[in-house]
Design an enzyme around this catalytic site. Structure first.
Site, PDB file in Angstrom:
ATOM      1  N   VAL A  82      35.606 -58.861 -14.480  1.00 24.46           N
ATOM      2  CA  VAL A  82      34.448 -59.033 -13.672  1.00 24.46           C
ATOM      3  C   VAL A  82      34.243 -57.618 -13.097  1.00 24.46           C
ATOM      4  O   VAL A  82      35.093 -57.009 -12.635  1.00 24.46           O
ATOM      5  CB  VAL A  82      34.819 -59.874 -12.270  1.00 24.46           C
ATOM      6  CG1 VAL A  82      33.428 -60.135 -11.467  1.00 24.46           C
ATOM      7  CG2 VAL A  82      35.383 -61.360 -12.561  1.00 24.46           C
ATOM      8  N   CYS A  83      32.793 -57.284 -13.090  1.00 26.75           N
ATOM      9  CA  CYS A  83      32.596 -56.151 -12.630  1.00 26.75           C
ATOM     10  C   CYS A  83      33.167 -54.799 -13.408  1.00 26.75           C
ATOM     11  O   CYS A  83      33.406 -54.709 -14.371  1.00 26.75           O
ATOM     12  CB  CYS A  83      32.413 -55.998 -11.047  1.00 26.75           C
ATOM     13  SG  CYS A  83      31.482 -54.849 -10.566  1.00 26.75           S
ATOM     14  N   SER A  84      33.501 -53.931 -12.354  1.00 27.52           N
ATOM     15  CA  SER A  84      34.281 -52.791 -12.936  1.00 27.52           C
ATOM     16  C   SER A  84      35.777 -52.971 -13.431  1.00 27.52           C
ATOM     17  O   SER A  84      36.383 -51.964 -13.829  1.00 27.52           O
ATOM     18  CB  SER A  84      34.407 -51.792 -11.835  1.00 27.52           C
ATOM     19  OG  SER A  84      34.707 -52.207 -10.480  1.00 27.52           O
ATOM     20  N   THR A 100      29.025 -54.686 -17.727  1.00 28.47           N
ATOM     21  CA  THR A 100      29.571 -54.485 -16.069  1.00 28.47           C
ATOM     22  C   THR A 100      28.417 -54.192 -15.311  1.00 28.47           C
ATOM     23  O   THR A 100      27.249 -54.437 -15.702  1.00 28.47           O
ATOM     24  CB  THR A 100      30.487 -53.256 -16.402  1.00 28.47           C
ATOM     25  OG1 THR A 100      31.300 -53.085 -14.742  1.00 28.47           O
ATOM     26  CG2 THR A 100      29.751 -51.811 -16.542  1.00 28.47           C
TER      27      THR A 100
END
Length: 331
Positions: free
Chosen positions: A103-105, A123
């Protein structure tokens, strides 16, 4: 048999990257058992100060037996990816897991573990350039909210993790269960992975002055109205030329592009919430013909309206009307 979901957290993680997907899996019933692992067992402080208890540290949790490994993101990821023990554990756990997600970074930890070479990933848009610069072996695409490349799933920031988790649930249990979970969690619309990270609410700035705000209000109040520059200028009390300049300066896009974006999102909602024919939706939201709507959907979303409806609306009314209860949970 339950599927074991293991979330990887670290000091400075983004709490919604964990709690959002965790609630999605929990809401799907007894299918999933969720665990949290960190560099060390015990309290882990998120970027906002929220403390989460990690039941396991990487030194005491074997990497075997994991169905889905989910690595969260957050500001602390840059420090976490320097932790050799954590990165090595992620690599070992991913080797035995059925699938891996970030998730994300959190994608930076997957990259550090050597799991993304040659793969297409996404991302948060704010980290796109950094990811591409530091990992040229990875194909970075930050337009979608989530991407699947083989057994590796990656998502954009924060709430996109819930969209990713819903897609994983759908992959396991089917569309109707995923929709039932979304309804229980009051997610307005389960977004497709190919949908842009930049919806109208996020992609455009907010009006700074009353005249432009009046024009924007008129657009949202009736997306299917004509909304040419002369009509919007009348709402704003400005000349068309003056509104064109002010609107673009304040919102970052010209009026015509903003109108189209609002119309597309209105059509998306109509397609997923009812049975109205595509032709009628096209007329109601200002596209005039179904063919115009189809071309606009292909350009903006990469999919035809009919395919969008078939893919993202449940056909089982009972499934969407009721959540999937946990064993022993009161209804």
């Amino acid at each position: 048999m339950s599927r074991r979901i293991v979330f990887v957290v670290f000091d400075g993680f983004q709490p919604l990257d964990l709690t959002g997907p965790h609630e999605v899996f929990h809401s799907a019933g007894d299918t999933y058992v969720c665990e949290v692992v960190a560099p060390r067992a015990g309290p882990v402080r998120s970027v906002s100060g929220l403390l989460v208890h990690a039941g396991h540290g990487v030194a005491d949790l074997g990497p075997a037996g994991i169905d889905t490994l989910v690595v969260v993101g957050g500001r602390g990821v840059d420090q976490a990816r320097q932790d050799e023990a954590l990165v090595s554990w992620i690599a070992a756990a991913a080797a035995g897991a059925r699938r891996v997600a970030s998730v994300c970074s959190g994608v930076f930890l997957l990259a550090a573990a050597g799991l993304l070479d040659g793969r297409r990933v996404t991302t948060h848009w704010a980290r796109e350039e950094q990811l591409a610069r530091e990992h040229p072996e990875v194909r970075v695409d930050c337009e979608p909210i989530f991407v699947r490349d083989g057994p590796v799933w990656t998502s954009a920031g924060v709430t996109a993790g819930m969209d990713l988790a819903l897609a994983l649930v759908e992959d396991d249990l089917g569309r109707d269960v995923a929709h039932a979970v979304a309804r229980r969690l009051v997610l307005f619309l389960r977004r497709p992975g190919g949908q842009s990270q930049f919806s109208v609410a996020l992609w455009s700035r907010q009006p700074a002055t009353d005249p432009v705000r009046a024009a924007v209000t008129a657009i949202h109040a009736d997306p299917g109205a004509r909304h040419d520059i002369a009509g919007l200028a009348a709402h704003a009390g400005l000349s068309p030329r003056h509104l064109q300049r002010r609107f673009t300066a304040e919102l970052g896009v010209p009026p015509a592009a903003y109108v189209e974006r609002v119309r597309v999102e209105a059509a998306q909602r109509a397609l997923t919430e009812g049975d109205e024919p595509v032709e009628a939706i096209a007329r109601r939201y200002g596209f005039t013909t179904a063919e115009t709507l189809r071309r606009t959907f292909h350009r903006r979303l990469g999919v035809a309206p009919s395919d969008y409806r078939a893919r993202f609306r449940s056909t089982a009314e009972a499934a969407v009307a009721h959540h999937v209860p946990q064993k022993g949970e009161p209804v």
